[in-house]
Each structure stands twice: as structure tokens, then as C-alpha cells.
Design a protein around this motif. Structure first.
Motif, short mmCIF file in Angstrom:
data_model
loop_
_atom_site.label_atom_id
_atom_site.label_comp_id
_atom_site.label_asym_id
_atom_site.label_seq_id
_atom_site.Cartn_x
_atom_site.Cartn_y
_atom_site.Cartn_z
N LEU A 1 91.91 48.33 74.96
CA LEU A 1 90.47 48.16 75.01
C LEU A 1 89.87 48.94 76.18
O LEU A 1 88.78 49.50 76.07
N ALA A 2 90.60 49.02 77.28
CA ALA A 2 90.14 49.78 78.44
C ALA A 2 90.04 51.26 78.11
O ALA A 2 89.08 51.93 78.50
N TYR A 3 91.02 51.79 77.38
CA TYR A 3 90.95 53.18 76.94
C TYR A 3 89.70 53.41 76.10
O TYR A 3 88.98 54.39 76.30
N PHE A 4 89.45 52.50 75.17
CA PHE A 4 88.31 52.65 74.28
C PHE A 4 86.98 52.57 75.03
O PHE A 4 86.12 53.45 74.89
N MET B 1 88.62 57.56 68.93
CA MET B 1 87.57 56.79 68.26
C MET B 1 86.33 56.67 69.13
O MET B 1 85.20 56.80 68.64
N ALA B 2 86.50 56.45 70.41
CA ALA B 2 85.36 56.29 71.31
C ALA B 2 84.55 57.57 71.43
O ALA B 2 83.31 57.53 71.40
N THR C 1 101.06 53.90 73.69
CA THR C 1 100.48 55.20 73.99
C THR C 1 99.63 55.70 72.84
O THR C 1 98.52 56.21 73.03
N LEU C 2 100.15 55.57 71.63
CA LEU C 2 99.41 56.00 70.45
C LEU C 2 98.12 55.20 70.27
O LEU C 2 97.08 55.77 69.91
N LEU C 3 98.16 53.91 70.55
CA LEU C 3 96.93 53.11 70.50
C LEU C 3 95.91 53.57 71.53
O LEU C 3 94.71 53.61 71.26
N GLY C 4 96.38 53.94 72.72
CA GLY C 4 95.48 54.47 73.74
C GLY C 4 94.85 55.78 73.31
O GLY C 4 93.64 55.99 73.46
N LEU D 1 83.40 57.47 86.77
CA LEU D 1 82.74 56.31 86.17
C LEU D 1 83.61 55.69 85.08
O LEU D 1 83.84 54.47 85.06
N GLY D 2 84.11 56.51 84.19
CA GLY D 2 84.97 56.01 83.11
C GLY D 2 86.28 55.44 83.62
O GLY D 2 86.74 54.40 83.16
N TYR D 3 86.89 56.12 84.59
CA TYR D 3 88.16 55.65 85.10
C TYR D 3 88.03 54.34 85.87
O TYR D 3 88.95 53.53 85.87
N SER D 4 86.88 54.13 86.49
CA SER D 4 86.67 52.85 87.18
C SER D 4 86.62 51.71 86.17
O SER D 4 87.16 50.63 86.42
N VAL D 5 86.01 51.93 85.01
CA VAL D 5 86.02 50.92 83.95
C VAL D 5 87.45 50.70 83.46
O VAL D 5 87.88 49.57 83.23
N PHE D 6 88.19 51.78 83.31
CA PHE D 6 89.59 51.70 82.88
C PHE D 6 90.42 50.85 83.83
O PHE D 6 91.22 50.02 83.41
N LEU D 7 90.21 51.05 85.13
CA LEU D 7 90.94 50.25 86.11
C LEU D 7 90.49 48.79 86.13
O LEU D 7 91.32 47.89 86.28
N LEU D 8 89.19 48.57 85.98
CA LEU D 8 88.68 47.19 85.97
C LEU D 8 89.19 46.39 84.79
O LEU D 8 89.35 45.18 84.88
N LEU D 9 89.44 47.05 83.67
CA LEU D 9 89.93 46.36 82.47
C LEU D 9 91.45 46.38 82.37
O LEU D 9 92.02 46.12 81.31
#
Length: 146
Positions: A50-53, A122-123, A113-116, A37-45
């Protein structure tokens, strides 16, 4: 690579890591589904910071909910589910650029990478705090002990 292959690989990776950590069998499928579920959001974004978050926030909230429903610890679900989002390739490429002497590329890749990684951290923290505050106020209203 096709998105459905990536999602299947994501589920297998989450399940494998859960087995490696000796997670109870009844929770492995749930962790894998949360990861997909989370990875699908990551791919969609489009794999941005922001996708990582947002993907990590979705994983964190859904794992917190699953933990409450199954009467387990949320860390049990989050650990296996978040693994496919960890930017290991970015870390590898950063080190590779440093070894090759391409320092500007290393700084650029390392910063992304560090931002990811910060987005993931944070999330998970935000989801844990939000869910525990909501769940605590919900149980407190019912008159249950703290």
C-alpha cells in the motif's frame, strides 16, 4: 538508518538520475522534491505494498500538476522522481535466493517485489488518467479547444 538521511539520499538519487537522463535544469529540483515527498509517505507507511501505491500516486499527481504549471511533459518529472521507489533490492534478493536454492524465500520475496512494482505502475496510470480527465474537463469548461 535515520529517516532524514534516507530522504536526503532519495533527493540526491532523483537528481542524479534526472541529470543522467539530460533533464532540463529547471526541472531537476522539482523532481527531487516530488521524490522526497513520495518517499516520506513510503517510509511513514512502513514500506508495504500500500505504501508503494500511495507514494507513487502522490508522486504521479504532484508531477502531473508540476508539468502543467511549468508547461512540460509529466513523464519528464515522473521518471526521475519515481526511481527511489523502485524495489531493486527486492529483485536482487529474489535472484540471490534462486541462485542459493532457497526457492520458498525466492517466491515470497519475488511476490512482494512484484506487488510493489504493480502498485507503482497502477498508481502512475491512475494519476495520469485522473489528472488528464480533470484537466481536460477544466479546460473544456473554459471554452478552450480540445
Amino acid at each position: 538508518m535515520n529517516w532524514w538521511i534516507q530522504l536526503m539520499a532519495c533527493g540526491v538519487a532523483a537528481a542524479s538520475f534526472s541529470v543522467l537522463l539530460h533533464q532540463p535544469r529547471s526541472t531537476i529540483l522539482v523532481s527531487s522534491l516530488m521524490s522526497i515527498l513520495g518517499y516520506s509517505v513510503f517510509l511513514l507507511l512502513h514500506q508495504t505494498t500500500l505504501a508503494y501505491f500511495l507514494a507513487s500516486l502522490l508522486i504521479g499527481l504532484s508531477c502531473e500538476l508540476a508539468a502543467r504549471l511549468m508547461k512540460r511533459v509529466a513523464t519528464l518529472f515522473i521518471t526521475g522522481a519515481i526511481i527511489p521507489l523502485v524495489p531493486g533490492v527486492g529483485l536482487y534478493r529474489t535472484m540471490r535466493f534462486v541462485v542459493d536454492g532457497q526457492y520458498s524465500q525466492a517466491v515470497q520475496t519475488g511476490a512482494a517485489t512484484l506487488l510493489g512494482i504493480c502498485g507503482i505502475a497502477m498508481a502512475i496510470t491512475i494519476s495520469s488518467v485522473l489528472f488528464s480527465a480533470f484537466w481536460h474537463s477544466k479546460t473544456k469548461k473554459r471554452g478552450a479547444p480540445c
